[in-house]
Design an enzyme around this catalytic site. Structure first.
Site, PDB file in Angstrom:
ATOM      1  N   ASP A 290      -8.286  -4.261   5.897  1.00 37.33           N
ATOM      2  CA  ASP A 290      -8.628  -5.599   6.388  1.00 37.33           C
ATOM      3  C   ASP A 290     -10.100  -5.923   6.151  1.00 37.33           C
ATOM      4  O   ASP A 290     -10.470  -7.091   6.054  1.00 37.33           O
ATOM      5  CB  ASP A 290      -8.313  -5.697   7.892  1.00 37.33           C
ATOM      6  CG  ASP A 290      -6.805  -5.735   8.141  1.00 37.33           C
ATOM      7  OD1 ASP A 290      -6.101  -6.390   7.348  1.00 37.33           O
ATOM      8  OD2 ASP A 290      -6.336  -5.092   9.099  1.00 37.33           O
TER       9      ASP A 290
ATOM     10  N   ASN B 238      -6.787   4.295   4.167  1.00 36.23           N
ATOM     11  CA  ASN B 238      -5.842   4.613   5.244  1.00 36.23           C
ATOM     12  C   ASN B 238      -4.812   5.620   4.742  1.00 36.23           C
ATOM     13  O   ASN B 238      -4.898   6.094   3.605  1.00 36.23           O
ATOM     14  CB  ASN B 238      -5.174   3.325   5.750  1.00 36.23           C
ATOM     15  CG  ASN B 238      -4.458   2.603   4.625  1.00 36.23           C
ATOM     16  OD1 ASN B 238      -3.504   3.110   4.061  1.00 36.23           O
ATOM     17  ND2 ASN B 238      -4.952   1.423   4.276  1.00 36.23           N
TER      18      ASN B 238
ATOM     19  N   PRO C 143      -9.749 -10.820   1.908  1.00 42.17           N
ATOM     20  CA  PRO C 143      -8.758 -11.896   1.907  1.00 42.17           C
ATOM     21  C   PRO C 143      -7.372 -11.322   2.205  1.00 42.17           C
ATOM     22  O   PRO C 143      -7.096 -10.160   1.908  1.00 42.17           O
ATOM     23  CB  PRO C 143      -8.819 -12.459   0.487  1.00 42.17           C
ATOM     24  CG  PRO C 143      -9.506 -11.426  -0.327  1.00 42.17           C
ATOM     25  CD  PRO C 143     -10.346 -10.587   0.596  1.00 42.17           C
TER      26      PRO C 143
ATOM     27  N   ILE D 292      -3.757 -10.929   1.234  1.00 44.96           N
ATOM     28  CA  ILE D 292      -3.014 -11.103  -0.023  1.00 44.96           C
ATOM     29  C   ILE D 292      -1.679 -11.813   0.221  1.00 44.96           C
ATOM     30  O   ILE D 292      -1.344 -12.801  -0.442  1.00 44.96           O
ATOM     31  CB  ILE D 292      -2.782  -9.731  -0.704  1.00 44.96           C
ATOM     32  CG1 ILE D 292      -4.140  -9.092  -1.011  1.00 44.96           C
ATOM     33  CG2 ILE D 292      -1.939  -9.887  -1.970  1.00 44.96           C
ATOM     34  CD1 ILE D 292      -4.072  -7.627  -1.402  1.00 44.96           C
ATOM     35  N   VAL D 293      -0.919 -11.296   1.190  1.00 44.19           N
ATOM     36  CA  VAL D 293       0.426 -11.860   1.400  1.00 44.19           C
ATOM     37  C   VAL D 293       0.329 -13.309   1.893  1.00 44.19           C
ATOM     38  O   VAL D 293       1.131 -14.170   1.484  1.00 44.19           O
ATOM     39  CB  VAL D 293       1.269 -10.949   2.328  1.00 44.19           C
ATOM     40  CG1 VAL D 293       0.843 -11.043   3.779  1.00 44.19           C
ATOM     41  CG2 VAL D 293       2.742 -11.242   2.184  1.00 44.19           C
TER      42      VAL D 293
ATOM     43  N   LYS E  62     -25.313   7.485  -4.277  1.00 44.68           N
ATOM     44  CA  LYS E  62     -24.800   8.162  -3.081  1.00 44.68           C
ATOM     45  C   LYS E  62     -25.790   7.996  -1.921  1.00 44.68           C
ATOM     46  O   LYS E  62     -26.994   8.246  -2.098  1.00 44.68           O
ATOM     47  CB  LYS E  62     -24.593   9.646  -3.404  1.00 44.68           C
ATOM     48  CG  LYS E  62     -23.965  10.413  -2.282  1.00 44.68           C
ATOM     49  CD  LYS E  62     -23.795  11.880  -2.653  1.00 44.68           C
ATOM     50  CE  LYS E  62     -23.384  12.664  -1.428  1.00 44.68           C
ATOM     51  NZ  LYS E  62     -23.439  14.107  -1.661  1.00 44.68           N
TER      52      LYS E  62
HETATM   53  O1  PMT Z   1       3.090   4.070   2.217  1.00 45.84           O
HETATM   54  P1  PMT Z   1       3.874   4.881   3.219  1.00 45.84           P
HETATM   55  O2  PMT Z   1       3.213   6.204   3.542  1.00 45.84           O
HETATM   56  O3  PMT Z   1       5.321   5.048   2.794  1.00 45.84           O
HETATM   57  O4  PMT Z   1       3.905   4.073   4.599  1.00 45.84           O
HETATM   58  C1  PMT Z   1       4.600   2.859   4.696  1.00 45.84           C
HETATM   59  C2  PMT Z   1       3.797   1.807   5.485  1.00 45.84           C
HETATM   60  C3  PMT Z   1       3.650   2.267   6.924  1.00 45.84           C
HETATM   61  C4  PMT Z   1       2.419   1.612   4.871  1.00 45.84           C
HETATM   62  C5  PMT Z   1       4.616   0.480   5.399  1.00 45.84           C
HETATM   63  O5  PMT Z   1       5.869   0.647   5.946  1.00 45.84           O
HETATM   64  C6  PMT Z   1       3.894  -0.672   6.096  1.00 45.84           C
HETATM   65  O6  PMT Z   1       3.975  -0.876   7.284  1.00 45.84           O
HETATM   66  N1  PMT Z   1       3.108  -1.471   5.325  1.00 45.84           N
HETATM   67  C7  PMT Z   1       2.245  -2.536   5.843  1.00 45.84           C
HETATM   68  C8  PMT Z   1       0.914  -1.951   6.198  1.00 45.84           C
HETATM   69  C9  PMT Z   1      -0.041  -2.986   6.752  1.00 45.84           C
HETATM   70  O7  PMT Z   1      -1.100  -3.143   6.210  1.00 45.84           O
HETATM   71  O8  PMT Z   1       0.401  -3.693   7.768  1.00 45.84           O
HETATM   72  P2  PMT Z   1      -0.466  -4.862   8.514  1.00 45.84           P
HETATM   73  O9  PMT Z   1       0.297  -5.132   9.742  1.00 45.84           O
HETATM   74  O10 PMT Z   1      -1.883  -4.474   8.653  1.00 45.84           O
HETATM   75  O11 PMT Z   1      -0.405  -6.086   7.532  1.00 45.84           O
HETATM   76  C10 PMT Z   1       0.598  -7.109   7.633  1.00 45.84           C
HETATM   77  C11 PMT Z   1       1.016  -7.564   6.255  1.00 45.84           C
HETATM   78  O12 PMT Z   1      -0.081  -8.212   5.614  1.00 45.84           O
HETATM   79  C12 PMT Z   1       1.454  -6.455   5.327  1.00 45.84           C
HETATM   80  O13 PMT Z   1       2.531  -6.942   4.589  1.00 45.84           O
HETATM   81  C13 PMT Z   1       0.237  -6.218   4.442  1.00 45.84           C
HETATM   82  O14 PMT Z   1       0.598  -5.772   3.140  1.00 45.84           O
HETATM   83  C14 PMT Z   1      -0.342  -7.624   4.369  1.00 45.84           C
HETATM   84  N2  PMT Z   1      -1.797  -7.685   4.174  1.00 45.84           N
HETATM   85  C15 PMT Z   1      -2.651  -7.197   5.122  1.00 45.84           C
HETATM   86  C16 PMT Z   1      -4.020  -7.349   4.938  1.00 45.84           C
HETATM   87  C17 PMT Z   1      -4.483  -7.968   3.777  1.00 45.84           C
HETATM   88  N3  PMT Z   1      -5.780  -8.108   3.556  1.00 45.84           N
HETATM   89  N4  PMT Z   1      -3.635  -8.423   2.856  1.00 45.84           N
HETATM   90  C18 PMT Z   1      -2.296  -8.301   3.039  1.00 45.84           C
HETATM   91  O15 PMT Z   1      -1.521  -8.706   2.180  1.00 45.84           O
END
Ligand code: PMT
Length: 402
Positions: free
Chosen positions: A281, A211, A307, A309-310, A291
């Site tokens: 995700d 991404n 999975p 992570i958070v 390839k």
């Molecule tokens: O890196 P930059 O260019 O500065 O941009 C910043 C940002 C937009 C990436 C940042 O501000 C931001 O929004 N980060 C979260 C991105 C994200 O994956 O959001 P989400 O809504 O999909 O996920 C929700 C939360 O779960 C996030 O804290 C993410 O880190 C966490 N997550 C998601 C999927 C996964 N498999 N494991 C996770 O820990």
């Protein structure tokens, strides 16, 4: 009382005197409190204690010579003076106090003292008669007038057999006083683990799913946490950013790697976990060994869920304070509140990544932060400033008295 010198850089100058033996203990105390210590010794100090002892205790080569080409090839003396947040001369003999007061730069220690912009401290140690002598009194007054902090001396029996003021303060007291000279950061002594940047989920040896995350938001947070006094581990996906100073950075590629590193970093001790990373995700079910060749008009890649992570960190029995991010393109606040609840987070910062002027890649961001029973809007600003605001919100949640 807990002495905290996390992330502080202390240049310890040792001058010639019998109290120099206490400086070995002082190095240990300062390091135990979290400081990084570099040692400079005068020629006279080397008669009382060896540079090798101080090198072993500080973990760095000891500097003794002003004109040392070998040392200058490493960290030069001006660089060393600029590096220090605080320069502490302990013990400070009558001779070195006189030279500091006179503004001499006739050896490495006095030169560094003049060149250092940080906090300046002396811990005098000398015979009690020398301490009360007029020249020493005038020299100390002169240094005090320039803002130098004078710690001690203590009174008691002296190595020479005299009794009176002139003993260097004990190492533990000096470390405590030094800690008190720094303004306490809102996250002083806290251990913070941050994920940042994108993950890359390999399809074959040359392609991946990823991404637009640049890592800027996570790196700004790492910097802000260090400024607030925290010890920071930054788990970073592939980005093109320099590591912020005093941050321990661990590079990872895929979400599975990020999870494994995050779990071990949290197990090593973590008070606050901040998930800024844009973790993929889904990942390809299998990674082709070679390839993938063009064989038809369409190609289907089957993906499997990664999975979370958070959420994994938040489900631990020993969970730290957990901060998540939400990157959304619509119904931003509503989805964010759902993630706060479903992932069992303590706080979530949501940003609208459909906007070109904030979010992914941009130097700016804007967000709304939610926690149980509260929220705060952070208007558009550089990510460095937004990061500081978010850090103070986190600090206030952890310690409501701030
Ligand atoms: O890196 P930059 O260019 O500065 O941009 C910043 C940002 C937009 C990436 C940042 O501000 C931001 O929004 N980060 C979260 C991105 C994200 O994956 O959001 P989400 O809504 O999909 O996920 C929700 C939360 O779960 C996030 O804290 C993410 O880190 C966490 N997550 C998601 C999927 C996964 N498999 N494991 C996770 O820990």
């Amino acid at each position: 009382m807990l002495v905290n010198l996390s992330n502080k850089r202390i240049l310890l100058g040792i001058s010639g005197g019998i109290a120099a033996y206490k400086s070995a203990d002082l190095v240990r105390r300062l390091r135990d409190a979290g400081a990084e210590v570099r040692v400079v010794m005068t020629a006279a100090a080397c008669q009382f204690i060896t540079p090798l002892t101080l090198q072993a205790l500080s973990g760095h080569p000891v500097h003794t010579e002003l004109l040392d080409p070998e040392a200058e090839a490493g960290m030069g003396h001006i660089e060393l003076a600029r590096w220090a947040d605080l320069v502490l001369v302990a013990p400070a003999s009558a001779d070195v106090i006189a030279r500091l007061a006179a503004g001499l730069a006739n050896d490495l220690l006095t030169t560094l003292w003049l060149a250092c912009p940080g906090i300046k401290v002396i811990a005098p140690a000398m015979n009690q008669q020398m301490w009360v002598s007029s020249p020493t009194r005038e020299n100390v007054e002169c240094l005090l007038g320039r803002g130098v902090v004078v710690l001690g001396p203590a009174s008691g029996s002296q190595a020479c057999g005299d009794v009176g003021a002139g003993r260097m303060l004990e190492a533990v007291e000096l470390a405590r006083h030094c800690a008190g000279l720094f303004a306490t950061g809102s996250l002083a002594g806290r251990r913070v683990v941050i994920t940042a940047g994108p993950t890359r989920e390999p399809i074959d040896p040359v392609r991946y799913v990823s991404n637009h995350s640049s890592g800027k938001m996570g790196y700004a947070l790492a910097q802000a946490c260090v400024e607030a006094g925290a010890r920071v581990t930054l788990i970073s996906g592939p980005v093109h950013l320099p590591t912020p100073e005093r941050v321990q950075r661990i590079n990872v590629g895929s979400a599975l790697e990020m999870l494994s590193v995050a779990e071990s970093a949290v197990s090593d001790g973590c008070d606050i976990f901040i998930a800024t990373a844009a973790v993929a995700d889904y990942r390809p079910v299998s990674v082709a060994e070679h390839k993938i060749k063009k064989t038809g008009d369409a190609l289907t890649i089957e993906l499997v869920r990664n999975p979370d992570i958070v959420a994994t960190v938040a489900s631990r029995p020993d969970r730290p304070f957990v901060v998540g991010f939400a990157a959304e393109t619509r119904q931003v606040e509503e989805y964010a509140k759902g993630k706060l609840r479903d992932k069992r987070l303590d706080m979530i910062a949501c940003n609208d990544v459909s906007r070109a002027d904030i979010g992914f890649q941009s130097d700016d961001n804007a967000m709304v932060v939610f926690w149980d029973g509260g929220s705060q809007r952070l208007d558009k600003a550089p990510k460095t400033l937004i990061a500081r605001e978010l850090v103070s919100l986190i600090a206030r949640q952890i310690n409501p008295s701030l």
